[in-house]
Design a protein around this motif. Structure first.
Motif, mmCIF file in Angstrom:
data_model
loop_
_atom_site.group_PDB
_atom_site.id
_atom_site.type_symbol
_atom_site.label_atom_id
_atom_site.label_comp_id
_atom_site.label_asym_id
_atom_site.label_seq_id
_atom_site.Cartn_x
_atom_site.Cartn_y
_atom_site.Cartn_z
ATOM 1 N N ARG A 3 -4.693 -9.172 6.100
ATOM 2 C CA ARG A 3 -4.422 -8.366 4.928
ATOM 3 C C ARG A 3 -4.499 -9.232 3.672
ATOM 4 O O ARG A 3 -3.910 -10.309 3.627
ATOM 5 C CB ARG A 3 -3.053 -7.710 5.041
ATOM 6 N N VAL A 4 -5.195 -8.738 2.675
ATOM 7 C CA VAL A 4 -5.436 -9.500 1.455
ATOM 8 C C VAL A 4 -4.434 -9.093 0.377
ATOM 9 O O VAL A 4 -4.431 -7.932 -0.049
ATOM 10 C CB VAL A 4 -6.881 -9.261 0.951
ATOM 11 N N PRO A 5 -3.571 -10.002 -0.068
ATOM 12 C CA PRO A 5 -2.674 -9.683 -1.174
ATOM 13 C C PRO A 5 -3.468 -9.269 -2.408
ATOM 14 O O PRO A 5 -4.380 -9.984 -2.841
ATOM 15 C CB PRO A 5 -1.914 -10.993 -1.403
ATOM 16 N N THR A 6 -3.116 -8.115 -2.970
ATOM 17 C CA THR A 6 -3.899 -7.530 -4.052
ATOM 18 C C THR A 6 -2.984 -6.992 -5.143
ATOM 19 O O THR A 6 -1.932 -6.419 -4.855
ATOM 20 C CB THR A 6 -4.784 -6.381 -3.523
ATOM 21 N N CYS A 7 -3.397 -7.185 -6.392
ATOM 22 C CA CYS A 7 -2.688 -6.637 -7.541
ATOM 23 C C CYS A 7 -3.691 -5.917 -8.428
ATOM 24 O O CYS A 7 -4.713 -6.498 -8.807
ATOM 25 C CB CYS A 7 -1.995 -7.752 -8.326
ATOM 26 N N ILE A 8 -3.409 -4.654 -8.753
ATOM 27 C CA ILE A 8 -4.298 -3.846 -9.581
ATOM 28 C C ILE A 8 -3.514 -3.342 -10.787
ATOM 29 O O ILE A 8 -2.475 -2.695 -10.644
ATOM 30 C CB ILE A 8 -4.871 -2.647 -8.806
ATOM 31 N N LEU A 9 -4.020 -3.632 -11.970
ATOM 32 C CA LEU A 9 -3.456 -3.098 -13.202
ATOM 33 C C LEU A 9 -4.570 -2.391 -13.963
ATOM 34 O O LEU A 9 -5.690 -2.906 -14.033
ATOM 35 C CB LEU A 9 -2.855 -4.206 -14.062
ATOM 36 N N SER A 10 -4.267 -1.234 -14.535
ATOM 37 C CA SER A 10 -5.281 -0.492 -15.275
ATOM 38 C C SER A 10 -4.609 0.481 -16.224
ATOM 39 O O SER A 10 -3.386 0.688 -16.182
ATOM 40 C CB SER A 10 -6.197 0.274 -14.321
ATOM 41 N N ASN A 11 -5.425 1.105 -17.053
ATOM 42 C CA ASN A 11 -4.910 2.130 -17.957
ATOM 43 C C ASN A 11 -4.593 3.426 -17.217
ATOM 44 O O ASN A 11 -3.872 4.288 -17.736
ATOM 45 C CB ASN A 11 -5.952 2.442 -19.035
ATOM 46 N N ALA A 12 -5.110 3.581 -15.993
ATOM 47 C CA ALA A 12 -5.069 4.874 -15.317
ATOM 48 C C ALA A 12 -3.844 5.089 -14.441
ATOM 49 O O ALA A 12 -3.569 6.223 -14.040
ATOM 50 C CB ALA A 12 -6.329 5.046 -14.476
ATOM 51 N N ALA A 13 -3.107 4.018 -14.116
ATOM 52 C CA ALA A 13 -2.004 4.167 -13.162
ATOM 53 C C ALA A 13 -1.027 3.014 -13.328
ATOM 54 O O ALA A 13 -1.373 1.966 -13.895
ATOM 55 C CB ALA A 13 -2.548 4.193 -11.737
ATOM 56 N N PRO A 14 0.192 3.163 -12.823
ATOM 57 C CA PRO A 14 1.136 2.039 -12.840
ATOM 58 C C PRO A 14 0.592 0.881 -11.995
ATOM 59 O O PRO A 14 -0.280 1.076 -11.141
ATOM 60 C CB PRO A 14 2.405 2.635 -12.203
ATOM 61 N N PRO A 15 1.084 -0.336 -12.213
ATOM 62 C CA PRO A 15 0.635 -1.477 -11.412
ATOM 63 C C PRO A 15 0.800 -1.215 -9.920
ATOM 64 O O PRO A 15 1.795 -0.635 -9.483
ATOM 65 C CB PRO A 15 1.548 -2.618 -11.874
ATOM 66 N N ALA A 16 -0.209 -1.643 -9.166
ATOM 67 C CA ALA A 16 -0.177 -1.473 -7.713
ATOM 68 C C ALA A 16 -0.304 -2.837 -7.062
ATOM 69 O O ALA A 16 -1.280 -3.557 -7.295
ATOM 70 C CB ALA A 16 -1.312 -0.556 -7.258
ATOM 71 N N VAL A 17 0.685 -3.220 -6.252
ATOM 72 C CA VAL A 17 0.645 -4.499 -5.554
ATOM 73 C C VAL A 17 0.782 -4.241 -4.059
ATOM 74 O O VAL A 17 1.450 -3.295 -3.637
ATOM 75 C CB VAL A 17 1.745 -5.457 -6.039
ATOM 76 N N SER A 18 0.145 -5.086 -3.272
ATOM 77 C CA SER A 18 0.209 -4.918 -1.825
ATOM 78 C C SER A 18 0.134 -6.263 -1.139
ATOM 79 O O SER A 18 -0.375 -7.244 -1.690
ATOM 80 C CB SER A 18 -0.938 -4.020 -1.338
ATOM 81 N N ASN A 19 0.681 -6.322 0.050
ATOM 82 C CA ASN A 19 0.590 -7.494 0.934
ATOM 83 C C ASN A 19 1.134 -8.774 0.301
ATOM 84 O O ASN A 19 0.597 -9.859 0.517
ATOM 85 C CB ASN A 19 -0.856 -7.703 1.391
ATOM 86 N N GLY A 20 2.194 -8.614 -0.496
ATOM 87 C CA GLY A 20 2.873 -9.791 -1.015
ATOM 88 C C GLY A 20 2.421 -10.284 -2.365
ATOM 89 O O GLY A 20 2.902 -11.330 -2.832
ATOM 90 N N HIS A 21 1.504 -9.586 -3.019
ATOM 91 C CA HIS A 21 1.106 -9.983 -4.375
ATOM 92 C C HIS A 21 2.217 -9.596 -5.351
ATOM 93 O O HIS A 21 3.201 -8.959 -4.973
ATOM 94 C CB HIS A 21 -0.218 -9.326 -4.760
#
Length: 273
Positions: A3-21
């Protein structure tokens, strides 16, 4: 499956973090550093400290007559190769210090692969030289000049070359051991050695591309139609950051996987938004 730790930030949604990011831990941002270096260049030029068309030898002990300017370095049109010669494989930039960089400058005519200004070839080496020229012009360190010309005017603090080890977020191997990051605090720093929290990277995108707080975006940004973007990758980390002309933006950071997958994920977030 790993599983790849991932962090997504954008204008379209609240921050999304997964797998320990995490949004508030320092991560390697690789070549996204170039955006900060290029912005410092344009800001210093606006302030009259230097000119975009200055020849490299005005600021560094380079062989005169190559025709390479600071703008060529920023736009990847200097004719310099992608990487410094003879890098080791394990920790490629560990021995690329200022002394080594200056040795290359002294024989710059043998390092270039083509005349400047004619072709674009992405060059980490070029940005290493650009950063060295900027520090000479400013009479200070690289971190001090990007703080003065970029970070402080944007009210951004979570960007550094040497984060607190307790706040760093590093990739782990398949057995769970933390993987040692590359050494990138030497001459290569202006090309790819900074660390930032994902939220600071997002602040950079919004304040530089969407709000245009420091004017027109620097020539470091890549363009594709209405999209301005840049990515960054080290051995274990990758980032994609960009914004559309209509204000949509995204930052994705991953610890593991491939940089190509990170880029594709960023484009997909913009497409869906």
């Amino acid at each position: 499956m790993h599983r790849v730790p991932t962090c997504i930030l954008s204008n379209a949604a609240p921050p999304a973090v997964s797998n320990g990011h995490a949004v508030d831990r320092f991560v390697e941002i690789g070549s996204f550093t170039k955006v900060i270096t290029g912005t410092a260049l344009t800001r210093m030029a606006e302030g009259g400290l230097l000119a975009l068309e200055d020849p490299l030898e005005r600021w560094l002990p380079a062989i005169p007559g190559t025709g390479i300017t600071l703008l060529h370095l920023a736009q990847h049109t200097s004719g310099l190769p992608r990487l410094p010669p003879r890098l080791p494989r394990r920790d490629p930039y560990a021995t690329f210090d200022r002394r080594t960089a200056h040795q290359l400058l002294n024989r710059l005519d043998t390092v270039v692969t083509r005349p400047p200004g004619r072709h674009e070839e992405y060059s980490n080496l070029g940005y290493a030289f650009l950063g060295e020229a900027l520090t000479t012009a400013a009479g200070t360190t690289y971190e001090e000049l990007v703080t003065e010309y970029v970070l402080r005017p944007l009210a951004i603090s979570e960007v550094t070359a040497s984060p607190d080890p307790g706040r760093r977020l590093l990739a782990r191997g398949r057995l769970g051991r933390v993987r040692k990051p590359w050494t990138m605090d030497g001459a290569i720093l202006p090309a790819g050695g900074l660390w930032a929290t994902p939220r600071a990277a997002a602040e950079l995108v919004v304040r530089l591309l969407v709000e245009r707080r420091l004017g027109e975006p620097a020539p470091s940004w890549q363009t594709a139609g209405p999209l301005r973007w840049h990515n960054g990758a080290t051995r274990d980390a990758s980032l994609f950051a960009g914004a559309m002309d209509d204000g949509r933006w995204v930052v994705i950071h991953r610890l593991g996987g491939t940089p190509e997958e990170t880029d594709q994920a960023g484009i997909e977030v913009l497409r869906r938004s």
